[in-house]
Scaffold this motif. Structure first.
Motif, PDB file in Angstrom:
ATOM      1  N   PHE A   1       0.344  10.023  -3.869  1.00  0.00           N
ATOM      2  CA  PHE A   1      -0.464   8.865  -4.251  1.00  0.00           C
ATOM      3  C   PHE A   1      -0.986   9.022  -5.669  1.00  0.00           C
ATOM      4  O   PHE A   1      -0.926   8.099  -6.471  1.00  0.00           O
ATOM      5  CB  PHE A   1      -1.619   8.649  -3.274  1.00  0.00           C
ATOM      6  CG  PHE A   1      -2.468   7.468  -3.640  1.00  0.00           C
ATOM      7  CD1 PHE A   1      -2.016   6.180  -3.437  1.00  0.00           C
ATOM      8  CD2 PHE A   1      -3.713   7.638  -4.217  1.00  0.00           C
ATOM      9  CE1 PHE A   1      -2.789   5.093  -3.792  1.00  0.00           C
ATOM     10  CE2 PHE A   1      -4.499   6.552  -4.567  1.00  0.00           C
ATOM     11  CZ  PHE A   1      -4.029   5.278  -4.345  1.00  0.00           C
TER      12      PHE A   1
ATOM     13  N   TRP B   1      -2.289  -5.332  -5.851  1.00  0.00           N
ATOM     14  CA  TRP B   1      -1.341  -5.196  -4.747  1.00  0.00           C
ATOM     15  C   TRP B   1      -1.810  -4.110  -3.782  1.00  0.00           C
ATOM     16  O   TRP B   1      -1.794  -4.305  -2.564  1.00  0.00           O
ATOM     17  CB  TRP B   1       0.044  -4.880  -5.313  1.00  0.00           C
ATOM     18  CG  TRP B   1       1.093  -4.590  -4.300  1.00  0.00           C
ATOM     19  CD1 TRP B   1       1.617  -5.467  -3.381  1.00  0.00           C
ATOM     20  CD2 TRP B   1       1.773  -3.349  -4.096  1.00  0.00           C
ATOM     21  NE1 TRP B   1       2.577  -4.834  -2.629  1.00  0.00           N
ATOM     22  CE2 TRP B   1       2.691  -3.543  -3.048  1.00  0.00           C
ATOM     23  CE3 TRP B   1       1.694  -2.104  -4.707  1.00  0.00           C
ATOM     24  CZ2 TRP B   1       3.522  -2.531  -2.592  1.00  0.00           C
ATOM     25  CZ3 TRP B   1       2.529  -1.094  -4.261  1.00  0.00           C
ATOM     26  CH2 TRP B   1       3.430  -1.310  -3.218  1.00  0.00           C
ATOM     27  N   GLN B   2      -2.250  -2.971  -4.313  1.00  0.00           N
ATOM     28  CA  GLN B   2      -2.745  -1.892  -3.464  1.00  0.00           C
ATOM     29  C   GLN B   2      -3.998  -2.318  -2.697  1.00  0.00           C
ATOM     30  O   GLN B   2      -4.152  -1.981  -1.526  1.00  0.00           O
ATOM     31  CB  GLN B   2      -3.034  -0.641  -4.284  1.00  0.00           C
ATOM     32  CG  GLN B   2      -1.781   0.068  -4.741  1.00  0.00           C
ATOM     33  CD  GLN B   2      -2.079   1.297  -5.576  1.00  0.00           C
ATOM     34  OE1 GLN B   2      -2.969   1.296  -6.412  1.00  0.00           O
ATOM     35  NE2 GLN B   2      -1.325   2.344  -5.345  1.00  0.00           N
TER      36      GLN B   2
ATOM     37  N   ARG C   1      -3.232  -2.464   1.142  1.00  0.00           N
ATOM     38  CA  ARG C   1      -3.804  -1.219   1.672  1.00  0.00           C
ATOM     39  C   ARG C   1      -2.699  -0.246   2.084  1.00  0.00           C
ATOM     40  O   ARG C   1      -1.913   0.152   1.245  1.00  0.00           O
ATOM     41  CB  ARG C   1      -4.764  -1.511   2.802  1.00  0.00           C
ATOM     42  CG  ARG C   1      -5.929  -2.335   2.325  1.00  0.00           C
ATOM     43  CD  ARG C   1      -6.905  -2.591   3.401  1.00  0.00           C
ATOM     44  NE  ARG C   1      -7.941  -3.466   2.855  1.00  0.00           N
ATOM     45  CZ  ARG C   1      -8.801  -4.092   3.580  1.00  0.00           C
ATOM     46  NH1 ARG C   1      -8.796  -3.942   4.884  1.00  0.00           N
ATOM     47  NH2 ARG C   1      -9.698  -4.868   3.019  1.00  0.00           N
TER      48      ARG C   1
ATOM     49  N   ARG D   1      -0.027   6.740  -9.071  1.00  0.00           N
ATOM     50  CA  ARG D   1      -0.997   6.124  -9.993  1.00  0.00           C
ATOM     51  C   ARG D   1      -0.716   6.546 -11.428  1.00  0.00           C
ATOM     52  O   ARG D   1      -0.829   5.764 -12.347  1.00  0.00           O
ATOM     53  CB  ARG D   1      -2.417   6.489  -9.592  1.00  0.00           C
ATOM     54  CG  ARG D   1      -2.751   5.860  -8.245  1.00  0.00           C
ATOM     55  CD  ARG D   1      -4.150   5.622  -8.070  1.00  0.00           C
ATOM     56  NE  ARG D   1      -4.587   4.560  -8.938  1.00  0.00           N
ATOM     57  CZ  ARG D   1      -5.628   3.818  -8.692  1.00  0.00           C
ATOM     58  NH1 ARG D   1      -6.303   4.025  -7.609  1.00  0.00           N
ATOM     59  NH2 ARG D   1      -6.020   2.888  -9.518  1.00  0.00           N
TER      60      ARG D   1
ATOM     61  N   ALA E   1       1.030  -0.894   1.191  1.00  0.00           N
ATOM     62  CA  ALA E   1       1.499  -0.772  -0.200  1.00  0.00           C
ATOM     63  C   ALA E   1       2.194   0.576  -0.347  1.00  0.00           C
ATOM     64  O   ALA E   1       1.609   1.549  -0.807  1.00  0.00           O
ATOM     65  CB  ALA E   1       0.328  -0.901  -1.168  1.00  0.00           C
TER      66      ALA E   1
END
Length: 85
Positions: A77, A35-36, A40, A81, A43
Motif C-alpha cells: 500500500f 478513488w481510494q 475503500r 502511494r 480500490a
C-alpha cells in the motif's frame, strides 16, 4: 479518460481540475486519492492496473507492477502511494 475509468463523475473531475489548474500530476494524484476514499477496500492494485491498461497506459501499468514486485506484501500500500505520487 483514466479518471473516468476509475468511475469518477464529471463534476468531481471538474472540481479537481479547478483546484489544480495546469497541474496534471496533482490532478491524477487527487483522482487516485478520491478513488481510494470512495472504493475503500475495493480500490485494489488489480483494478488500478486494469484501468491503466484499458486506457492503453501499459508502460505506466508495467512500472507500477515492477515497483510493487520490489516491495514486500506488507509494504504494498505504501509503495502504491509512492508510485502514484
Amino acid at each position: 479518460m483514466f479518471a473516468r475509468k476509475l468511475g469518477h463523475k464529471e463534476a468531481l473531475l471538474q472540481q479537481i481540475e479547478y483546484k489544480h489548474p495546469r497541474n496534471m500530476r496533482e490532478q491524477i494524484q487527487q483522482s487516485l486519492i478520491e478513488w481510494q476514499k470512495r472504493e475503500r477496500e475495493q480500490a485494489t492494485v488489480d483494478k488500478l492496473l486494469s484501468a491503466l491498461r484499458s486506457c492503453k497506459l501499459n508502460m505506466v501499468a508495467d512500472s507500477v507492477e515492477e515497483e510493487l514486485q520490489a516491495c514486500s506484501y506488507r509494504e504494498q500500500f505504501l509503495c502504491l502511494r509512492r508510485v502514484t505520487s
